[in-house]
Design a protein around this motif. Structure first.
Motif, mmCIF file in Angstrom:
data_model
loop_
_atom_site.group_PDB
_atom_site.id
_atom_site.type_symbol
_atom_site.label_atom_id
_atom_site.label_comp_id
_atom_site.label_asym_id
_atom_site.label_seq_id
_atom_site.Cartn_x
_atom_site.Cartn_y
_atom_site.Cartn_z
ATOM 1 N N TYR A 83 -24.900 -74.750 103.831
ATOM 2 C CA TYR A 83 -25.846 -75.646 103.183
ATOM 3 C C TYR A 83 -26.849 -76.234 104.171
ATOM 4 N N ARG A 84 -26.756 -75.843 105.430
ATOM 5 C CA ARG A 84 -27.778 -76.198 106.422
ATOM 6 C C ARG A 84 -27.980 -75.010 107.348
ATOM 7 N N ASP A 85 -29.050 -75.063 108.126
ATOM 8 C CA ASP A 85 -29.419 -73.927 108.967
ATOM 9 C C ASP A 85 -28.339 -73.559 109.985
ATOM 10 N N ILE A 86 -28.297 -72.279 110.305
ATOM 11 C CA ILE A 86 -27.337 -71.720 111.254
ATOM 12 C C ILE A 86 -28.074 -71.419 112.560
ATOM 13 N N THR A 87 -27.379 -71.567 113.685
ATOM 14 C CA THR A 87 -27.940 -71.221 114.994
ATOM 15 C C THR A 87 -27.118 -70.098 115.615
ATOM 16 N N THR A 88 -27.797 -69.095 116.111
ATOM 17 C CA THR A 88 -27.138 -68.025 116.858
ATOM 18 C C THR A 88 -27.550 -68.133 118.314
ATOM 19 N N ALA A 89 -26.584 -68.354 119.189
ATOM 20 C CA ALA A 89 -26.845 -68.472 120.628
ATOM 21 C C ALA A 89 -26.556 -67.124 121.287
ATOM 22 N N VAL A 90 -27.610 -66.432 121.694
ATOM 23 C CA VAL A 90 -27.467 -65.137 122.353
ATOM 24 C C VAL A 90 -27.161 -65.361 123.830
ATOM 25 N N VAL A 91 -26.135 -64.680 124.326
ATOM 26 C CA VAL A 91 -25.669 -64.939 125.695
ATOM 27 C C VAL A 91 -26.486 -64.219 126.760
ATOM 28 N N TRP A 92 -27.336 -63.265 126.334
ATOM 29 C CA TRP A 92 -28.188 -62.547 127.280
ATOM 30 C C TRP A 92 -29.637 -62.966 127.084
ATOM 31 N N MET B 77 -30.306 -61.008 107.416
ATOM 32 C CA MET B 77 -29.238 -61.769 106.770
ATOM 33 C C MET B 77 -29.775 -63.016 106.068
ATOM 34 N N GLU B 78 -30.832 -63.594 106.616
ATOM 35 C CA GLU B 78 -31.458 -64.767 105.991
ATOM 36 C C GLU B 78 -31.852 -64.498 104.546
ATOM 37 N N LYS B 79 -32.203 -63.250 104.258
ATOM 38 C CA LYS B 79 -32.644 -62.884 102.901
ATOM 39 C C LYS B 79 -31.515 -63.018 101.883
ATOM 40 N N HIS B 80 -30.292 -63.067 102.370
ATOM 41 C CA HIS B 80 -29.129 -63.118 101.484
ATOM 42 C C HIS B 80 -28.340 -64.416 101.643
ATOM 43 N N LEU B 81 -28.959 -65.388 102.301
ATOM 44 C CA LEU B 81 -28.350 -66.710 102.484
ATOM 45 C C LEU B 81 -29.365 -67.786 102.086
ATOM 46 N N PRO B 82 -28.897 -68.960 101.677
ATOM 47 C CA PRO B 82 -29.817 -70.013 101.243
ATOM 48 C C PRO B 82 -30.402 -70.840 102.388
ATOM 49 N N VAL B 83 -30.161 -70.430 103.632
ATOM 50 C CA VAL B 83 -30.619 -71.196 104.802
ATOM 51 C C VAL B 83 -31.269 -70.261 105.807
ATOM 52 N N SER B 84 -31.876 -70.854 106.814
ATOM 53 C CA SER B 84 -32.467 -70.086 107.912
ATOM 54 C C SER B 84 -31.452 -69.916 109.040
ATOM 55 N N ILE B 85 -31.661 -68.881 109.861
ATOM 56 C CA ILE B 85 -30.830 -68.675 111.051
ATOM 57 C C ILE B 85 -31.752 -68.694 112.265
ATOM 58 N N ASN B 86 -31.566 -69.673 113.113
ATOM 59 C CA ASN B 86 -32.382 -69.821 114.317
ATOM 60 C C ASN B 86 -31.689 -69.144 115.488
ATOM 61 N N VAL B 87 -32.425 -68.339 116.243
ATOM 62 C CA VAL B 87 -31.858 -67.633 117.393
ATOM 63 C C VAL B 87 -32.354 -68.274 118.685
ATOM 64 N N ILE B 88 -31.406 -68.652 119.553
ATOM 65 C CA ILE B 88 -31.734 -69.228 120.856
ATOM 66 C C ILE B 88 -31.030 -68.401 121.927
ATOM 67 N N ASN B 89 -31.338 -68.656 123.184
ATOM 68 C CA ASN B 89 -30.688 -67.957 124.286
ATOM 69 C C ASN B 89 -29.943 -68.947 125.176
ATOM 70 N N GLN B 90 -28.662 -68.648 125.431
ATOM 71 C CA GLN B 90 -27.828 -69.441 126.341
ATOM 72 C C GLN B 90 -27.288 -68.478 127.397
ATOM 73 N N THR B 91 -28.050 -68.299 128.456
ATOM 74 C CA THR B 91 -27.722 -67.264 129.435
ATOM 75 C C THR B 91 -26.969 -67.832 130.636
ATOM 76 N N GLY B 92 -26.557 -66.909 131.499
ATOM 77 C CA GLY B 92 -25.934 -67.311 132.756
ATOM 78 C C GLY B 92 -24.424 -67.201 132.741
ATOM 79 N N GLY B 93 -23.841 -67.529 133.885
ATOM 80 C CA GLY B 93 -22.399 -67.412 134.030
ATOM 81 C C GLY B 93 -22.004 -65.991 134.385
ATOM 82 N N VAL B 94 -20.733 -65.699 134.215
ATOM 83 C CA VAL B 94 -20.204 -64.374 134.508
ATOM 84 C C VAL B 94 -20.066 -63.586 133.213
ATOM 85 N N ALA B 95 -20.768 -62.448 133.132
ATOM 86 C CA ALA B 95 -20.714 -61.593 131.943
ATOM 87 C C ALA B 95 -20.990 -62.373 130.661
#
Length: 335
Positions: free
Chosen positions: A29-38, A55-73
């Motif tokens: 019922y609220r927006d989703i966030t996807t944190a990409v590791v690369w 996938m947004e086309k089949h859900l009632p909310v938006s999906i925001n994509v961000i990047n969270q990089t670094g660390g090991v693998a």
């Protein structure tokens, strides 16, 4: 006073009622966030932005994509999502390379912490800058043998599939390069084009536009089959080095995941949207245009695939002397 008290009671009832209604709202019922590791622009980032848009086309909310990089693998991104609630509103965009984070000391969990969705993958290859003196994989390997550990090679971060493929070509061809880690495929490819490194190992999907544009010169596929691209045939490295089949091929599995501890209803909603997205013409056309093979596995099926990848990658790294944590201590069984 009685009127005032009754008003307060009424307001309280409304507030409680709103809280109950919010709690009863169906996911999402609220927006989703996807944190990409690369990093942005790489294969994992591109695939996640594409599949989330579908996938947004089949859900009632938006999906925001961000990047969270670094660390090991990719461990920084996984730890970031691990620390978020398991309510399905923070997904992690990942790839097969993340299964090595634990044996390299970047993360303390087996990969079954996640409930994954596999979009697909693309085969790896070795390329050099367009103006490189090397025109064949044999010439490159000969130079590496003549000056071990001096030829700089980009292959994303330590423990990525590209790094593993670099280690495999070293073992299979009995040569040693100087590994230079980057935060994702795109920075590594940029480094090759800028002359910072002599070669780059990433996927065909990530390199295709650069090869067609004459910015990278492909030398060999790290799979048993050759590939036609930009009017040329890229040969298989298997044709040049007999021992390579002991270490290759290692296949990509790119997608995203939610906490495995998330509610079944959350997994079902994501699964339904994922199935519709994977079946779309948009995804099929995108995969063809970008040199990807579509997967479409999720849930238990995807977990089994990642379990195999985790075991294969972990013990490959151990055999190559590139682990800091014993896979057995993490409960990873040798394949």
């Amino acid at each position: 006073m009685k009127f005032a008290l009754s008003n307060i009671a009424a307001v309280t009832a409304v507030v409680v009622g709103l809280g109950t209604a919010a709690a009863a709202q169906e996911y999402p019922y609220r927006d989703i966030t996807t944190a990409v590791v690369w990093g942005a622009g790489g294969g994992t980032d591109s695939i996640n932005r594409m599949i989330m848009a579908e996938m947004e086309k089949h859900l009632p909310v938006s999906i925001n994509v961000i990047n969270q990089t670094g660390g090991v693998a990719g461990s920084n991104g996984m730890v970031y999502v691990q620390n978020q609630p398991n309510d399905g509103y923070t997904l992690v965009g990942l790839s097969e390379s993340n299964v090595t984070a634990a044996v390299q000391g970047g993360w303390d969990q087996k990969f079954d912490y996640w409930y994954p969705f596999i979009v697909g993958g693309s085969p790896d290859l070795i390329s050099v800058p367009a103006n490189s003196p090397y025109n064949t994989i044999e010439e490159l390997v000969a130079a590496a043998k003549a000056a071990p550990g001096t030829i700089p090679a980009a292959a994303s971060g330590a423990g990525s599939i590209h790094h593993l493929n670099l280690l495999a070509i070293e073992q299979g061809a009995d040569a040693t390069f100087k590994f230079v880690p980057y935060k994702g495929s795109a920075p590594g490819q940029e480094a090759a084009m800028a002359g910072e490194v002599a070669l780059v190992v990433t996927s065909l999907a990530e390199q295709a536009a650069l090869i067609k544009g004459g910015q990278l010169k492909p030398l060999a596929m790290l799979t048993p089959d050759s590939v036609e691209i930009a009017g040329m045939t890229v040969p298989s490295a298997f044709d040049s080095f007999d021992g390579l089949d002991k270490y290759l091929p290692l296949k990509q599995a790119i997608g995203f995941a939610v906490h495995n501890s998330a509610d079944d209803a959350i997994k079902a909603k994501l699964g339904a949207a994922f199935e519709k997205a994977i079946a779309s013409d948009v995804v099929a056309d995108w995969a063809t245009a970008n040199n990807y093979d579509v997967g479409g596995q999720y849930g238990e099926e995807a977990q089994k695939l990642f379990e195999t990848l985790e075991a294969t990658f972990a013990y490959t790294l151990k055999d190559l002397g590139a682990t800091t944590v014993d896979p057995m201590s993490l409960g990873i069984t040798k394949p």
